[in-house]
Design an enzyme around this catalytic site. Structure first.
Site, PDB file in Angstrom:
ATOM      1  N   CYS A   1       0.837  -1.197   0.000  1.00  0.00           N
ATOM      2  CA  CYS A   1       0.000   0.000   0.000  1.00  0.00           C
ATOM      3  C   CYS A   1       0.874   1.250   0.000  1.00  0.00           C
ATOM      4  O   CYS A   1       1.754   1.390   0.836  1.00  0.00           O
ATOM      5  CB  CYS A   1      -0.903  -0.022   1.230  1.00  0.00           C
ATOM      6  SG  CYS A   1      -1.941   1.412   1.322  1.00  0.00           S
TER       7      CYS A   1
ATOM      8  N   LYS B   1       1.457  -9.713   1.006  1.00  0.00           N
ATOM      9  CA  LYS B   1       1.002  -9.112  -0.253  1.00  0.00           C
ATOM     10  C   LYS B   1       1.939  -7.950  -0.569  1.00  0.00           C
ATOM     11  O   LYS B   1       2.077  -7.024   0.240  1.00  0.00           O
ATOM     12  CB  LYS B   1      -0.436  -8.607  -0.118  1.00  0.00           C
ATOM     13  CG  LYS B   1      -0.982  -7.932  -1.377  1.00  0.00           C
ATOM     14  CD  LYS B   1      -2.483  -7.727  -1.265  1.00  0.00           C
ATOM     15  CE  LYS B   1      -3.093  -7.062  -2.485  1.00  0.00           C
ATOM     16  NZ  LYS B   1      -2.944  -5.604  -2.489  1.00  0.00           N
TER      17      LYS B   1
HETATM   18  C1  FMN Z   1     -10.412   1.308  -2.860  1.00  0.00           C
HETATM   19  C2  FMN Z   1      -9.183   0.440  -2.752  1.00  0.00           C
HETATM   20  C3  FMN Z   1      -8.641   0.181  -1.511  1.00  0.00           C
HETATM   21  C4  FMN Z   1      -7.524  -0.652  -1.381  1.00  0.00           C
HETATM   22  N1  FMN Z   1      -7.075  -0.963  -0.127  1.00  0.00           N
HETATM   23  C5  FMN Z   1      -6.070  -1.886  -0.003  1.00  0.00           C
HETATM   24  C6  FMN Z   1      -5.694  -2.375   1.270  1.00  0.00           C
HETATM   25  O1  FMN Z   1      -6.263  -2.022   2.311  1.00  0.00           O
HETATM   26  N2  FMN Z   1      -4.692  -3.291   1.325  1.00  0.00           N
HETATM   27  C7  FMN Z   1      -4.036  -3.738   0.193  1.00  0.00           C
HETATM   28  O2  FMN Z   1      -3.147  -4.579   0.279  1.00  0.00           O
HETATM   29  N3  FMN Z   1      -4.389  -3.282  -1.016  1.00  0.00           N
HETATM   30  C8  FMN Z   1      -5.404  -2.401  -1.140  1.00  0.00           C
HETATM   31  N4  FMN Z   1      -5.810  -2.012  -2.386  1.00  0.00           N
HETATM   32  C9  FMN Z   1      -5.144  -2.597  -3.576  1.00  0.00           C
HETATM   33  C10 FMN Z   1      -5.859  -3.872  -4.029  1.00  0.00           C
HETATM   34  O3  FMN Z   1      -5.809  -4.867  -3.040  1.00  0.00           O
HETATM   35  C11 FMN Z   1      -5.219  -4.414  -5.314  1.00  0.00           C
HETATM   36  O4  FMN Z   1      -3.889  -4.763  -5.040  1.00  0.00           O
HETATM   37  C12 FMN Z   1      -5.241  -3.394  -6.451  1.00  0.00           C
HETATM   38  O5  FMN Z   1      -6.506  -2.746  -6.541  1.00  0.00           O
HETATM   39  C13 FMN Z   1      -4.892  -4.054  -7.795  1.00  0.00           C
HETATM   40  O6  FMN Z   1      -5.834  -5.069  -8.096  1.00  0.00           O
HETATM   41  P1  FMN Z   1      -7.055  -4.822  -9.127  1.00  0.00           P
HETATM   42  O7  FMN Z   1      -6.456  -4.230 -10.373  1.00  0.00           O
HETATM   43  O8  FMN Z   1      -7.634  -6.187  -9.341  1.00  0.00           O
HETATM   44  O9  FMN Z   1      -7.979  -3.859  -8.474  1.00  0.00           O
HETATM   45  C14 FMN Z   1      -6.926  -1.192  -2.538  1.00  0.00           C
HETATM   46  C15 FMN Z   1      -7.479  -0.931  -3.793  1.00  0.00           C
HETATM   47  C16 FMN Z   1      -8.614  -0.127  -3.907  1.00  0.00           C
HETATM   48  C17 FMN Z   1      -9.206   0.110  -5.281  1.00  0.00           C
END
Ligand code: FMN
Length: 329
Positions: free
Chosen positions: A93, A132
């Site tokens: 993050c 992660k």
């Molecule tokens: C609104 C939002 C909040 C997120 N919060 C976290 C989180 O708390 N912890 C984390 O490891 N990743 C967080 N992420 C990242 C997602 O877990 C993921 O790694 C990222 O969105 C890429 O995957 P995707 O393209 O399938 O969305 C967040 C993503 C979004 C969109």
């Protein structure tokens, strides 16, 4: 047995307990993740409010944000005592708040510290501990940075690695931009899996459909979907059949909402506002006559004080039955 073949990503403000119950009604097999919770919040905060979850959510993983090995061990133990099935450490993050607290993606630069945290958690709990991460940060060479982090945390006992297949650029990009702008490099994650055949590797980032998920499963052990799962939850109706060869708990979104009603009633009775549950339903119906009316009805009425589950029933009734009853893959 730890199965990570398909999971829904941890997403702050999105994958709260209500969202997870909703997702679980569409797939028995997906592994669900909480929003990130900091070790400080868990150790000092209102644990029941932060960590409480519905038994239907299993298998559900608690994601921690933190870097102090002692605090991570305490928080992991508390999570295990609450009944979580896995503890996941956030090393991906990019937000400023997180950077200042020395956790999240900036930890890609401190693999030794992350490994000490994993070791401390492994000693504290019996459930799996996973990490992660990103493929690197800033000017790191992902070929080196990801291997070093992976090697160190696996040596410390990490049970699986979830890799968001892009760098985080910690200077200059907002968290949102950091989910889109640094280019995706799926091959880098495939090479990690090839180099560590015995370690479960789960790929994340930009996976838009179950068809794409299946392609990745030819290279890695699991896929994690974030935004595609949240914005288009109807995709989850096909996960158990398409990825596990099993029948889904419900084959139509309307049935999911019927099954969700008793949960919603219980939550309303405890003082939860309808909108804090129904806000996760915005994308429930896709390309179906009535989908817009459904959304509008929820938006207008779900927020009213005292709104009850009938608001949801009335909204669902606006969606045409014929099409809503089919599974959209
Ligand atoms: C609104 C939002 C909040 C997120 N919060 C976290 C989180 O708390 N912890 C984390 O490891 N990743 C967080 N992420 C990242 C997602 O877990 C993921 O790694 C990222 O969105 C890429 O995957 P995707 O393209 O399938 O969305 C967040 C993503 C979004 C969109």
């Amino acid at each position: 047995m730890l199965t990570h073949r398909f999971s829904v990503a941890p997403m702050m403000d999105w994958t709260d307990r209500h969202c997870r119950v909703f997702h679980r009604l569409m797939t028995r097999r997906a592994r669900l993740y909480t929003e990130m919770l900091t070790t400080g919040a868990i150790i000092h905060g209102d644990r029941q409010r932060l960590l409480g979850f519905d038994p239907s959510e299993h298998p559900v993983a608690l994601q921690l944000g933190g870097s102090d090995p002692g605090d991570l061990a305490i928080a992991a133990r508390i999570g295990e005592d609450f009944g979580y099935d896995e503890i996941n450490l956030n090393v991906g993050c990019p937000s400023d708040r997180v950077k200042d607290g020395r956790f999240g993606a900036c930890l890609m630069a401190e693999p030794g510290l992350v490994a000490r945290g994993v070791d401390a958690m492994k000693r504290a709990v019996r459930i799996p501990v996973t990490v992660k991460c990103r493929i690197g940060i800033d000017d790191q060479d992902p070929e080196v940075a990801l291997d070093v982090l992976a090697r160190d945390v696996v040596a410390a006992g990490c049970d699986a690695l979830i890799v968001h297949a892009r760098k985080a650029w910690l200077n200059g990009l907002s968290p949102k931009e950091n989910r889109d702008i640094p280019p995706l490099d799926y091959d880098r994650v495939y090479r990690l899996k090839a180099a560590m055949p015995d370690v479960p590797v789960i790929i994340n980032g930009g996976i838009a459909s179950l068809d794409e998920a299946k392609q990745h499963l030819g290279h890695v052990d699991g896929v994690m979907l974030g935004r595609a799962a949240y914005h288009d939850p109807w995709r989850l109706l096909a996960v158990d059949s398409e990825l596990f060869g099993e029948s889904a708990p419900h084959t139509a979104m309307k049935h999911v909402f019927e099954a969700m009603a008793p949960y919603i009633e219980r939550q309303l009775a405890q003082g939860v506002r309808l909108h804090s549950i129904t806000r996760h339903f915005v994308g429930a119906f896709h390309g179906v006559p009535g989908a817009r009316a459904f959304r509008r009805h929820l938006a207008e009425n779900g927020v009213k004080p005292g709104a009850g589950v009938n608001v949801l029933r009335d909204a669902v009734a606006l969606v045409e039955d014929r099409v809503a009853a089919s599974i959209a893959a």
